[in-house]
Design a protein around this motif. Sequence first.
Motif, PDB file in Angstrom:
ATOM      1  N   SER A  38       0.995  -1.149   0.037  1.00 45.91           N
ATOM      2  CA  SER A  38       0.122   0.019   0.108  1.00 45.91           C
ATOM      3  C   SER A  38       1.166   1.186   0.014  1.00 45.91           C
ATOM      4  CB  SER A  38      -0.932   0.091   1.342  1.00 45.91           C
ATOM      5  OG  SER A  38      -2.030  -0.688   1.169  1.00 45.91           O
ATOM      6  N   ALA A  39       0.225   2.377  -0.034  1.00 45.98           N
ATOM      7  CA  ALA A  39       1.124   3.600   0.146  1.00 45.98           C
ATOM      8  C   ALA A  39       1.201   3.662   1.752  1.00 45.98           C
ATOM      9  CB  ALA A  39       0.197   4.832  -0.267  1.00 45.98           C
ATOM     10  N   LYS A  49      -2.479   9.861   5.896  1.00 47.88           N
ATOM     11  CA  LYS A  49      -2.295   8.797   5.188  1.00 47.88           C
ATOM     12  C   LYS A  49      -1.564   9.596   3.820  1.00 47.88           C
ATOM     13  CE  LYS A  49      -5.747   5.232   5.870  1.00 47.88           C
ATOM     14  NZ  LYS A  49      -6.725   4.324   5.203  1.00 47.88           N
ATOM     15  N   THR A  51      -2.110   8.514   0.748  1.00 44.43           N
ATOM     16  CA  THR A  51      -3.022   8.642  -0.271  1.00 44.43           C
ATOM     17  C   THR A  51      -3.893   9.923   0.030  1.00 44.43           C
ATOM     18  OG1 THR A  51      -3.152   6.425  -0.183  1.00 44.43           O
ATOM     19  CG2 THR A  51      -4.946   7.177  -1.361  1.00 44.43           C
ATOM     20  N   GLU A 116       1.104   4.574  -3.775  1.00 40.20           N
ATOM     21  CA  GLU A 116       1.461   3.050  -4.068  1.00 40.20           C
ATOM     22  C   GLU A 116       2.792   2.771  -4.960  1.00 40.20           C
ATOM     23  OE1 GLU A 116      -1.346   3.666  -3.155  1.00 40.20           O
ATOM     24  OE2 GLU A 116      -2.086   2.255  -1.860  1.00 40.20           O
ATOM     25  N   PHE A 170      -3.706  -1.186  -5.651  1.00 43.44           N
ATOM     26  CA  PHE A 170      -4.497   0.039  -5.691  1.00 43.44           C
ATOM     27  C   PHE A 170      -4.760   0.543  -6.934  1.00 43.44           C
ATOM     28  CE2 PHE A 170      -5.491   4.619  -4.614  1.00 43.44           C
ATOM     29  CZ  PHE A 170      -6.846   4.217  -4.146  1.00 43.44           C
ATOM     30  N   GLY A 185      -8.753   1.572   0.115  1.00 38.40           N
ATOM     31  CA  GLY A 185      -8.549   0.305   0.596  1.00 38.40           C
ATOM     32  C   GLY A 185      -8.197  -0.844  -0.583  1.00 38.40           C
ATOM     33  N   GLY A 186      -8.138  -0.521  -1.799  1.00 40.45           N
ATOM     34  CA  GLY A 186      -8.133  -1.554  -2.827  1.00 40.45           C
ATOM     35  C   GLY A 186      -6.749  -2.344  -2.934  1.00 40.45           C
ATOM     36  N   SER A 187      -5.722  -1.917  -2.152  1.00 42.85           N
ATOM     37  CA  SER A 187      -4.619  -2.766  -2.310  1.00 42.85           C
ATOM     38  C   SER A 187      -4.569  -4.037  -2.014  1.00 42.85           C
ATOM     39  CB  SER A 187      -3.583  -2.215  -1.645  1.00 42.85           C
ATOM     40  OG  SER A 187      -3.021  -1.090  -2.010  1.00 42.85           O
ATOM     41  N   ASP A 188      -5.855  -4.576  -0.961  1.00 37.62           N
ATOM     42  CA  ASP A 188      -6.131  -5.761  -0.857  1.00 37.62           C
ATOM     43  C   ASP A 188      -6.759  -6.415  -1.755  1.00 37.62           C
ATOM     44  OD1 ASP A 188      -5.685  -5.734   1.984  1.00 37.62           O
ATOM     45  OD2 ASP A 188      -7.774  -5.260   2.444  1.00 37.62           O
TER      46      ASP A 188
HETATM   47  N1  ASP Z   1      -3.682   3.709  -0.512  1.00 36.91           N
HETATM   48  C1  ASP Z   1      -5.208   3.320  -0.731  1.00 36.91           C
HETATM   49  C2  ASP Z   1      -6.097   3.881   0.203  1.00 36.91           C
HETATM   50  O1  ASP Z   1      -5.727   4.500   1.317  1.00 36.91           O
HETATM   51  C3  ASP Z   1      -5.233   1.798  -1.015  1.00 36.91           C
HETATM   52  C4  ASP Z   1      -4.868   0.686   0.298  1.00 36.91           C
HETATM   53  O2  ASP Z   1      -4.220   1.206   1.115  1.00 36.91           O
HETATM   54  O3  ASP Z   1      -5.376  -0.385  -0.104  1.00 36.91           O
HETATM   55  O4  ASP Z   1      -7.367   3.702   0.175  1.00 36.91           O
END
Ligand code: ASP
Length: 442
Positions: A38-39, A49, A51, A116, A170, A185-188
């Motif tokens: 992730s970032a 964060k 992002t 990312e 992401f 949250g898309g890195s998942d």
């Molecule tokens: N960096 C992106 C976010 O904050 C994606 C992730 O962390 O999964 O949503």
Amino acid sequence: MGVRICKFGGSSVADANQLRKVRAIIDECEERRFIVPSAPGRRAPDDDKVTDLLYRAHEAAIRGDAIDPIFDRIALRYRQIADDLGLDFDLEAALAEVHDRIAAGAGAEYAASRGEYLSALLIASFLDRPFIDAAELVCFDAEGRFLAEETQMRVSSRLADVEAAVIPGFYGARPDGGISTLSRGGSDVSGAIIARGVDADLYENWTDVSGLLMADPRIVDAPDTIAVLTYRELRELAYMGATVLHDEAIFPVREAGIPVHIRNTNDPDAPGTLIRRGAEDAPPTGRITGIAGRKDFTIIALEKTLMNAEIGFGRRVLGVLERHGISWEHIPSGIDTLSIVLKTDGLDDRLESLTAGIEAECQPDSIEIHRGIALIATVGRGMSHVPGTAARLFSALAEAGINIRMIDQGSSELNIIVGVENADFERTVRAIYDRFVTDTAS
Ligand code: ASP
């Protein structure tokens, strides 16, 4: 040798110290070949964060303001990491390019994706592994819709002969090369997509908690961690509000039967939570897997004599809902009764017109509206085919003096959902936890 995909969340890559933990984890097992970071996330509760800062830099550019006050904070995060780790890599060139493109008005998704991108460049340098851009692998159509099949083919052909790599999470690219992102949250989801594409043996999702808890720790004091659960159980719990993994992350790996292991970067020896299929075949034990719930549902309770014999009643009710653009959550029914459970949020002023429509088209004998209902799902593969499970649950609630307003048991026998007053929500969760977990342990 097997293949594992390791996704590291924002807190796992937040600073140099966290990245040292990441390296120790990677070095420990040679199957950990593909890293999806992730970032950088928050280092403390009041931190930002990366992002979020990138979105803000983009907004400043669009307003015509200077982006430097925000961009300097972003750059500092990466410079600190590179300095602390003593990386020999041209971070400044990468930062300058990102800065100039955002300042020139590049889109919000491009801006957000750079968190990312830069994170993966740094980690690739730190781990001494090749960087492979997600723009080469993850495909979107011209409208920015994710293309699952095309992505899977790209990932499997591009990574077929690659020994190891760092791939940013992401985002991906549209056919014209423009960047599109997955949802927040898309890195998942990226990790799951890569896992499926390379047909991984395991998808490790490294985060800052030691797995999924059996209940919300704000309600139950120090709940147990779930050791193993099935994809279906996770879906039931996540739907009811238990979060640790992005909702959509489970679909790609579930299809391919790849297990997901949720692990804690800050406590790598903790067993974590393993999500897999096959656990469905486990013998029924009467044990539950977890409890999750949410407040603020509205129930529309319909009653009509001889409803059971009236062909088309249900269809007409659902037709009214459909025309109002409202999706229902549950529809428990009796011989002459049917209840529709809806999320209160988003119902707005449509409730009145909805009930008027049902009244006109279905002519029920009565319509009652119950607001302020909380739903609690008790989920567990071990519950199915075990006589007495429901009785234990209902007697626990009766002894706690909790009035049940609705009961719904999924046909899989995997869950029992009860509806109670919002005010009874926390007590209900605790009563169920105590009966099924605390009492059985003692
Ligand atoms: N960096 C992106 C976010 O904050 C994606 C992730 O962390 O999964 O949503």
